[in-house]
Design a protein around this motif. Structure first.
Motif, PDB file in Angstrom:
ATOM      1  N   LEU A 224       0.851  -1.186   0.000  1.00  0.00           N
ATOM      2  CA  LEU A 224       0.000   0.000   0.000  1.00  0.00           C
ATOM      3  C   LEU A 224       0.890   1.241   0.000  1.00  0.00           C
ATOM      4  CD1 LEU A 224      -2.540  -1.223   2.717  1.00  0.00           C
ATOM      5  CD2 LEU A 224      -2.940  -1.128   0.259  1.00  0.00           C
ATOM      6  N   ALA A 225       1.684   1.351  -1.045  1.00  0.00           N
ATOM      7  CA  ALA A 225       2.675   2.427  -1.108  1.00  0.00           C
ATOM      8  C   ALA A 225       2.008   3.792  -1.034  1.00  0.00           C
ATOM      9  CB  ALA A 225       3.478   2.314  -2.396  1.00  0.00           C
ATOM     10  N   PRO A 226       2.571   4.712  -0.226  1.00  0.00           N
ATOM     11  CA  PRO A 226       2.003   6.057  -0.136  1.00  0.00           C
ATOM     12  C   PRO A 226       2.045   6.763  -1.489  1.00  0.00           C
ATOM     13  CG  PRO A 226       3.631   5.670   1.591  1.00  0.00           C
ATOM     14  CD  PRO A 226       3.752   4.535   0.626  1.00  0.00           C
ATOM     15  N   ILE A 227       1.067   7.596  -1.718  1.00  0.00           N
ATOM     16  CA  ILE A 227       0.972   8.363  -2.964  1.00  0.00           C
ATOM     17  C   ILE A 227       1.574   9.741  -2.746  1.00  0.00           C
ATOM     18  CG2 ILE A 227      -0.675   9.478  -4.532  1.00  0.00           C
ATOM     19  CD1 ILE A 227      -2.446   6.957  -4.143  1.00  0.00           C
ATOM     20  N   ASP A 228       2.384  10.165  -3.675  1.00  0.00           N
ATOM     21  CA  ASP A 228       3.055  11.451  -3.586  1.00  0.00           C
ATOM     22  C   ASP A 228       2.031  12.581  -3.487  1.00  0.00           C
ATOM     23  OD1 ASP A 228       4.402  13.989  -4.901  1.00  0.00           O
ATOM     24  OD2 ASP A 228       6.053  12.650  -4.351  1.00  0.00           O
ATOM     25  N   PHE A 229       2.334  13.571  -2.660  1.00  0.00           N
ATOM     26  CA  PHE A 229       1.415  14.686  -2.433  1.00  0.00           C
ATOM     27  C   PHE A 229       1.090  15.427  -3.724  1.00  0.00           C
ATOM     28  CE2 PHE A 229       0.770  19.209  -1.148  1.00  0.00           C
ATOM     29  CZ  PHE A 229      -0.411  19.034  -0.450  1.00  0.00           C
ATOM     30  N   ARG A 230       2.067  15.562  -4.600  1.00  0.00           N
ATOM     31  CA  ARG A 230       1.840  16.274  -5.860  1.00  0.00           C
ATOM     32  C   ARG A 230       0.850  15.521  -6.736  1.00  0.00           C
ATOM     33  NH1 ARG A 230       8.247  16.811  -5.908  1.00  0.00           N
ATOM     34  NH2 ARG A 230       7.816  14.751  -5.051  1.00  0.00           N
ATOM     35  N   ASP A 231       0.907  14.189  -6.693  1.00  0.00           N
ATOM     36  CA  ASP A 231      -0.068  13.388  -7.442  1.00  0.00           C
ATOM     37  C   ASP A 231      -1.451  13.499  -6.813  1.00  0.00           C
ATOM     38  OD1 ASP A 231       1.902  12.541  -9.193  1.00  0.00           O
ATOM     39  OD2 ASP A 231       2.410  10.790  -7.976  1.00  0.00           O
ATOM     40  N   PHE A 232      -1.486  13.511  -5.482  1.00  0.00           N
ATOM     41  CA  PHE A 232      -2.754  13.683  -4.761  1.00  0.00           C
ATOM     42  C   PHE A 232      -3.425  14.990  -5.165  1.00  0.00           C
ATOM     43  CE2 PHE A 232      -5.141  15.510  -1.237  1.00  0.00           C
ATOM     44  CZ  PHE A 232      -5.952  14.464  -0.809  1.00  0.00           C
ATOM     45  N   MET A 233      -2.669  16.056  -5.223  1.00  0.00           N
ATOM     46  CA  MET A 233      -3.234  17.368  -5.532  1.00  0.00           C
ATOM     47  C   MET A 233      -3.639  17.484  -7.011  1.00  0.00           C
ATOM     48  SD  MET A 233      -3.376  19.021  -2.693  1.00  0.00           S
ATOM     49  CE  MET A 233      -3.656  20.727  -3.216  1.00  0.00           C
ATOM     50  N   ALA A 234      -2.964  16.729  -7.875  1.00  0.00           N
ATOM     51  CA  ALA A 234      -3.169  16.892  -9.318  1.00  0.00           C
ATOM     52  C   ALA A 234      -4.286  16.028  -9.887  1.00  0.00           C
ATOM     53  CB  ALA A 234      -1.868  16.586 -10.056  1.00  0.00           C
ATOM     54  N   SER A 235      -4.661  14.961  -9.197  1.00  0.00           N
ATOM     55  CA  SER A 235      -5.547  13.975  -9.813  1.00  0.00           C
ATOM     56  C   SER A 235      -6.637  13.501  -8.862  1.00  0.00           C
ATOM     57  CB  SER A 235      -4.709  12.767 -10.273  1.00  0.00           C
ATOM     58  OG  SER A 235      -5.508  11.650 -10.551  1.00  0.00           O
ATOM     59  N   ASP A 236      -7.889  13.607  -9.309  1.00  0.00           N
ATOM     60  CA  ASP A 236      -8.995  13.097  -8.497  1.00  0.00           C
ATOM     61  C   ASP A 236      -8.880  11.589  -8.328  1.00  0.00           C
ATOM     62  OD1 ASP A 236     -11.593  13.736  -7.141  1.00  0.00           O
ATOM     63  OD2 ASP A 236     -12.318  12.253  -8.585  1.00  0.00           O
ATOM     64  N   GLU A 237      -8.389  10.910  -9.361  1.00  0.00           N
ATOM     65  CA  GLU A 237      -8.185   9.461  -9.279  1.00  0.00           C
ATOM     66  C   GLU A 237      -7.199   9.112  -8.170  1.00  0.00           C
ATOM     67  OE1 GLU A 237      -6.558   5.759 -12.058  1.00  0.00           O
ATOM     68  OE2 GLU A 237      -6.738   7.779 -12.897  1.00  0.00           O
ATOM     69  N   MET A 238      -6.136   9.906  -8.046  1.00  0.00           N
ATOM     70  CA  MET A 238      -5.142   9.662  -6.999  1.00  0.00           C
ATOM     71  C   MET A 238      -5.695  10.009  -5.618  1.00  0.00           C
ATOM     72  SD  MET A 238      -2.313   8.282  -8.114  1.00  0.00           S
ATOM     73  CE  MET A 238      -3.505   7.210  -8.950  1.00  0.00           C
ATOM     74  N   ARG A 239      -6.555  10.989  -5.536  1.00  0.00           N
ATOM     75  CA  ARG A 239      -7.170  11.322  -4.242  1.00  0.00           C
ATOM     76  C   ARG A 239      -8.080  10.180  -3.785  1.00  0.00           C
ATOM     77  NH1 ARG A 239      -6.867  16.392  -6.720  1.00  0.00           N
ATOM     78  NH2 ARG A 239      -8.943  16.344  -7.644  1.00  0.00           N
ATOM     79  N   VAL A 240      -8.830   9.609  -4.709  1.00  0.00           N
ATOM     80  CA  VAL A 240      -9.676   8.457  -4.380  1.00  0.00           C
ATOM     81  C   VAL A 240      -8.805   7.281  -3.938  1.00  0.00           C
ATOM     82  CG1 VAL A 240     -11.205   6.699  -5.370  1.00  0.00           C
ATOM     83  CG2 VAL A 240     -11.612   9.127  -5.847  1.00  0.00           C
ATOM     84  N   GLU A 241      -7.716   7.029  -4.679  1.00  0.00           N
ATOM     85  CA  GLU A 241      -6.840   5.915  -4.342  1.00  0.00           C
ATOM     86  C   GLU A 241      -6.149   6.123  -2.994  1.00  0.00           C
ATOM     87  OE1 GLU A 241      -4.817   2.253  -4.699  1.00  0.00           O
ATOM     88  OE2 GLU A 241      -6.691   3.065  -5.520  1.00  0.00           O
ATOM     89  N   THR A 242      -5.797   7.371  -2.687  1.00  0.00           N
ATOM     90  CA  THR A 242      -5.181   7.674  -1.387  1.00  0.00           C
ATOM     91  C   THR A 242      -6.117   7.301  -0.245  1.00  0.00           C
ATOM     92  OG1 THR A 242      -3.846   9.479  -2.304  1.00  0.00           O
ATOM     93  CG2 THR A 242      -4.277   9.539   0.072  1.00  0.00           C
TER      94      THR A 242
END
Length: 243
Positions: A41-59
Motif C-alpha cells: 500500500l505504497a504512499p501516494i506522492d502529495f503532488r499526485d494527490f493534488m493533481a488527480s482526483d483518481e489519486m485522491r480516491v486511491e489515497t
C-alpha cells in the motif's frame, strides 16, 4: 542502563525522539521493512494527490485498508513510561516521527509532543487547514466513493506529511528549539535515516548534548552516539522507572 538513568537525573532538559520502533509492541508494523505495508500500500506522492482526483480516491482507499490492517492500537510500556517521565519533569519534550497518536493516547498533553510527520488519526483540508474527524470522512468516502472536499473547495486528506509535501514549519522550529535547549537527547526506535528529522539528534550533539540511541538494530548515526543500547525498547524504559 544504570548510566542512562544517572544522565537523566543530571540533565536539566531532556528530549526523547521516537520512531517506528517504539510502536511495534503496540502492533504497528514498521512500514518501511521488506514485506511491510508500504510494499503493498505504497504512499501516494502529495503532488499526485493534488493533481488527480483518481489519486485522491486511491489515497483514501489505501488509508482505509491501512487502518483496517492496523486496527485500534494502544500505547505500550515504553509510551506509558515516557508519559510518566514527562509528568515527573525528567523529560521535557517528545519529538516523534510517528503519526499514530500513541504518545497523546498514553497521557501526554499536545504541548509536550512535537509531531514532525503529522497525525493520521484526523483529517485536514489542504487549503484552509480545517480539521475533520477521520471516521466521519472515511464513512463518507465508503458511501460515495468520492474524494472528500472541504466547504472551502480544498481537498481533504489525513493530517500526515505525505511524500513530496513540505514539512510543517511550526513543528520543525519547535524541534530545533528543543534540540538546541537539551542536555540529553535520547533517540528511540528510529533508524535515523530519514532527513530532515534525523538531523535533530546531530544538532543536539553538536550543541553539547549527550546523545543516546535506544534501538534493536544499528542506526545510521551510531558513530555519533555517546551511548547505544541495542535492547528491547520496553525493557529499557521499564528499567528507567525502577527504584
Amino acid at each position: 542502563m544504570e548510566e542512562l538513568k544517572q544522565w537523566m537525573d543530571e540533565s536539566a532538559y531532556t528530549v526523547i525522539f521516537t520512531g517506528a520502533g517504539i510502536s511495534t509492541d503496540s502492533g504497528i508494523p514498521d512500514f518501511r521493512s521488506p514485506g511491510g505495508l508500504w510494499s503493498r500500500l505504497a504512499p501516494i506522492d502529495f503532488r499526485d494527490f493534488m493533481a488527480s482526483d483518481e489519486m485522491r480516491v486511491e489515497t483514501w482507499r489505501r488509508k482505509i485498508l491501512l487502518d483496517q490492517e492496523i486496527g485500534k492500537p494502544e500505547p505500550n510500556k515504553a509510551h506509558s513510561v515516557i508519559s510518566q517521565l514527562v509528568g515527573e519533569g525528567k523529560v521535557h519534550k517528545v519529538i516523534t516521527q510517528n503519526i499514530d497518536n500513541l504518545h497523546q493516547k498514553s497521557g501526554l498533553s499536545a504541548d509536550k509532543v512535537i509531531e514532525l510527520h503529522g497525525n493520521g488519526t484526523f483529517a485536514k483540508c489542504t487549503s484552509c487547514n480545517k480539521q475533520y474527524q477521520i471516521d466521519v470522512i472515511k464513512e463518507q468516502f465508503k458511501r460515495d466513493n468520492l474524494a472528500p472536499v472541504c466547504a472551502c473547495g480544498g481537498y481533504i486528506k489525513s493530517a500526515t506529511v505525505s511524500f513530496g509535501q513540505s514539512m510543517p514549519p511550526e513543528a520543525m522550529q519547535a524541534a530545533e528549539e528543543a534540540s538546541l535547549a537539551c542536555e540529553l537527547f535520547i533517540a528511540v526506535g528510529s533508524s535515523l535515516k530519514v532527513f530532515p528529522a534525523a538531523g535533530f539528534p546531530l544538532l543536539a550533539k553538536q550543541n553539547g548534548a549527550k546523545f543516546v540511541i535506544v534501538n534493536r538494530d544499528e542506526t545510521d548515526l551510531d558513530g555519533y552516539a555517546d551511548m547505544i543500547l541495542n535492547n528491547e525498547i520496553s525493557d529499557v524504559f521499564a528499567f528507567l522507572t525502577e527504584n
